[in-house]
Write a protein that holds these residues in place. Structure first.
Motif, mmCIF file in Angstrom:
data_model
loop_
_atom_site.group_PDB
_atom_site.id
_atom_site.type_symbol
_atom_site.label_atom_id
_atom_site.label_comp_id
_atom_site.label_asym_id
_atom_site.label_seq_id
_atom_site.Cartn_x
_atom_site.Cartn_y
_atom_site.Cartn_z
ATOM 1 N N LEU A 157 62.137 52.631 31.139
ATOM 2 C CA LEU A 157 62.565 52.063 32.638
ATOM 3 C C LEU A 157 61.595 52.423 33.361
ATOM 4 C CD1 LEU A 157 67.110 51.794 32.577
ATOM 5 C CD2 LEU A 157 64.919 49.016 32.302
ATOM 6 N N LEU A 158 60.841 53.537 33.381
ATOM 7 C CA LEU A 158 60.406 54.285 34.364
ATOM 8 C C LEU A 158 58.839 53.877 34.257
ATOM 9 C CD1 LEU A 158 61.249 57.796 35.102
ATOM 10 C CD2 LEU A 158 61.368 56.060 36.039
ATOM 11 N N VAL A 159 58.479 53.474 32.691
ATOM 12 C CA VAL A 159 57.276 52.910 31.894
ATOM 13 C C VAL A 159 57.126 51.644 32.492
ATOM 14 C CG1 VAL A 159 55.868 52.761 30.744
ATOM 15 C CG2 VAL A 159 56.860 54.834 30.575
ATOM 16 N N VAL A 160 58.238 51.430 32.097
ATOM 17 C CA VAL A 160 58.186 49.245 32.484
ATOM 18 C C VAL A 160 58.356 49.011 34.400
ATOM 19 C CG1 VAL A 160 59.526 47.362 32.754
ATOM 20 C CG2 VAL A 160 60.043 48.728 30.455
ATOM 21 N N GLY A 161 58.362 49.479 35.477
ATOM 22 C CA GLY A 161 58.342 50.241 36.497
ATOM 23 C C GLY A 161 56.884 50.123 36.811
ATOM 24 N N PHE A 162 56.567 51.408 36.313
ATOM 25 C CA PHE A 162 55.091 51.765 36.384
ATOM 26 C C PHE A 162 53.863 51.224 36.072
ATOM 27 C CE2 PHE A 162 51.262 53.673 35.140
ATOM 28 C CZ PHE A 162 50.797 54.716 36.188
ATOM 29 N N TYR A 163 54.454 50.368 34.876
ATOM 30 C CA TYR A 163 53.658 48.979 34.571
ATOM 31 C C TYR A 163 53.309 47.600 35.861
ATOM 32 C CZ TYR A 163 51.994 50.185 30.162
ATOM 33 O OH TYR A 163 51.741 51.345 29.328
ATOM 34 N N LEU A 164 55.054 47.468 35.736
ATOM 35 C CA LEU A 164 54.620 46.406 36.530
ATOM 36 C C LEU A 164 54.229 46.341 38.199
ATOM 37 C CD1 LEU A 164 58.358 44.895 36.281
ATOM 38 C CD2 LEU A 164 56.573 44.303 35.432
ATOM 39 N N VAL A 165 54.304 47.734 38.687
ATOM 40 C CA VAL A 165 53.854 48.487 40.425
ATOM 41 C C VAL A 165 52.236 47.895 39.676
ATOM 42 C CG1 VAL A 165 53.566 49.951 41.533
ATOM 43 C CG2 VAL A 165 55.348 49.125 40.808
ATOM 44 N N ASN A 166 52.049 49.096 39.368
ATOM 45 C CA ASN A 166 50.674 48.701 39.056
ATOM 46 C C ASN A 166 49.647 47.680 38.440
ATOM 47 O OD1 ASN A 166 49.349 52.447 39.988
ATOM 48 N ND2 ASN A 166 51.325 51.957 38.137
ATOM 49 N N ILE A 167 50.474 46.799 37.933
ATOM 50 C CA ILE A 167 49.101 45.186 37.307
ATOM 51 C C ILE A 167 49.236 44.707 38.525
ATOM 52 C CG2 ILE A 167 49.586 43.749 35.821
ATOM 53 C CD1 ILE A 167 49.663 46.166 33.386
ATOM 54 N N GLY A 168 50.292 44.341 38.660
ATOM 55 C CA GLY A 168 51.046 43.574 39.985
ATOM 56 C C GLY A 168 49.799 43.881 41.246
ATOM 57 N N TYR A 169 49.710 45.348 41.442
ATOM 58 C CA TYR A 169 48.225 45.161 42.242
ATOM 59 C C TYR A 169 47.166 44.834 41.546
ATOM 60 C CZ TYR A 169 45.611 47.462 46.004
ATOM 61 O OH TYR A 169 44.206 48.705 46.355
ATOM 62 N N MET A 170 46.906 45.332 40.871
ATOM 63 C CA MET A 170 45.398 44.727 39.916
ATOM 64 C C MET A 170 45.196 43.295 40.363
ATOM 65 S SD MET A 170 45.307 47.520 36.472
ATOM 66 C CE MET A 170 46.534 47.634 36.182
ATOM 67 N N VAL A 171 46.401 42.869 39.716
ATOM 68 C CA VAL A 171 46.106 40.984 40.218
ATOM 69 C C VAL A 171 45.793 40.984 41.937
ATOM 70 C CG1 VAL A 171 47.382 38.852 39.917
ATOM 71 C CG2 VAL A 171 47.032 40.994 38.229
ATOM 72 N N LEU A 172 46.384 41.619 42.583
ATOM 73 C CA LEU A 172 47.059 41.460 43.746
ATOM 74 C C LEU A 172 45.104 42.134 44.196
ATOM 75 C CD1 LEU A 172 50.130 42.368 45.687
ATOM 76 C CD2 LEU A 172 49.234 40.037 45.306
ATOM 77 N N ALA A 173 44.405 42.723 43.941
ATOM 78 C CA ALA A 173 43.738 43.723 44.671
ATOM 79 C C ALA A 173 41.460 42.589 43.538
ATOM 80 C CB ALA A 173 43.275 44.866 44.081
ATOM 81 N N LEU A 174 42.375 41.994 42.460
ATOM 82 C CA LEU A 174 41.707 41.080 41.503
ATOM 83 C C LEU A 174 40.039 40.588 42.344
ATOM 84 C CD1 LEU A 174 40.567 40.821 38.895
ATOM 85 C CD2 LEU A 174 41.269 39.307 39.133
ATOM 86 N N LYS A 175 40.756 40.031 43.847
ATOM 87 C CA LYS A 175 39.904 39.254 44.437
ATOM 88 C C LYS A 175 38.716 39.544 45.244
ATOM 89 C CE LYS A 175 39.872 35.066 47.617
ATOM 90 N NZ LYS A 175 40.536 34.207 48.398
ATOM 91 N N GLU A 176 37.276 39.592 44.779
ATOM 92 C CA GLU A 176 36.102 39.984 45.659
ATOM 93 C C GLU A 176 35.782 38.722 46.829
ATOM 94 O OE1 GLU A 176 34.118 42.182 47.886
ATOM 95 O OE2 GLU A 176 35.486 42.991 45.919
ATOM 96 N N THR A 177 35.155 39.161 48.403
ATOM 97 C CA THR A 177 35.648 37.525 49.086
ATOM 98 C C THR A 177 33.905 37.725 49.841
ATOM 99 O OG1 THR A 177 36.062 38.810 51.084
ATOM 100 C CG2 THR A 177 38.241 37.699 49.674
ATOM 101 N N GLY A 178 33.261 39.514 48.998
ATOM 102 C CA GLY A 178 31.724 39.369 49.460
ATOM 103 C C GLY A 178 30.920 38.490 48.503
ATOM 104 N N ASN A 179 29.545 39.088 49.347
ATOM 105 C CA ASN A 179 28.576 38.318 47.686
ATOM 106 C C ASN A 179 28.581 39.399 46.655
ATOM 107 O OD1 ASN A 179 26.681 36.990 47.075
ATOM 108 N ND2 ASN A 179 25.092 37.331 48.690
ATOM 109 N N ILE A 180 28.354 38.540 45.694
ATOM 110 C CA ILE A 180 28.393 39.778 44.402
ATOM 111 C C ILE A 180 26.590 39.419 44.034
ATOM 112 C CG2 ILE A 180 28.502 40.653 42.376
ATOM 113 C CD1 ILE A 180 31.831 40.687 42.756
#
Length: 128
Positions: free
Chosen positions: A51-74
Motif C-alpha cells: 500500500l505504501l508503494v502504491v501511494g508512492f507511485y500515485l503521488v510521484n506520477i501525479g506530480y510528474m504529470v502536473l509538472a509536464l507542461k512547459e510554457t517557455g520556448n524550447i
C-alpha cells in the motif's frame, strides 16, 4: 524538429525510471522495518508495504504529470537540456524528500512498537 516532444519524452522516461527504481528500493528495504513494527506479522507488513508503494507511485506520477507542461520556448538542444535538468531535478528532490518522510514514519512507528513491547514485557502476568 519539435523540441517539446523530445523534452516531454525524455522527462517522462527518466522520471518514471527513477521513480520505479526508488519504489523498488523502498519496498525491498522497508519490509524489514514493517515486519519489526508489526511484531513479525509478515502478512500485515507485506500488505502495508504494498500500500505504501502504491501511494508512492500515485503521488510521484501525479506530480510528474502536473509538472509536464512547459510554457517557455524550447528552440534548441541547449534549452531541452536546461528544461530537463530543472524538471528532473525537481522530481529527484521530491523523491528524496518522500524517502526521508518514509524513514521518519518508519522510525516513529518502530520506536512506538518497541515501547509497547517493553511495556507488555514489564506488565505481563506471572506464569504459575
Amino acid at each position: 524538429m519539435n523540441y517539446f516532444i523530445i523534452t516531454y519524452a525524455f522527462y517522462l522516461a527518466v522520471s518514471i525510471a527513477v521513480t520505479i527504481w526508488v519504489a523498488k528500493v523502498l519496498f525491498n528495504n522497508g519490509r524489514v522495518f514493517l515486519v519489526d513494527i508489526f511484531y513479525g506479522n509478515t502478512e500485515l507488513a507485506d500488505s502495508v508495504n504494498k500500500l505504501l508503494v502504491v501511494g508512492f507511485y500515485l503521488v510521484n506520477i501525479g506530480y510528474m504529470v502536473l509538472a509536464l507542461k512547459e510554457t517557455g520556448n524550447i528552440g534548441n538542444t541547449q534549452v531541452v537540456v536546461e528544461v530537463l535538468s530543472y524538471k528532473i531535478g525537481r522530481i529527484i528532490l521530491i523523491l528524496g524528500g518522500m524517502h526521508f518522510i518514509n524513514l521518519g514514519i518508519f522510525f516513529k512507528m518502530r520506536n512506538r512498537a518497541n515501547r509497547a513491547k517493553v511495556l507488555m514485557e514489564r506488565y505481563k502476568p506471572f506464569d504459575e
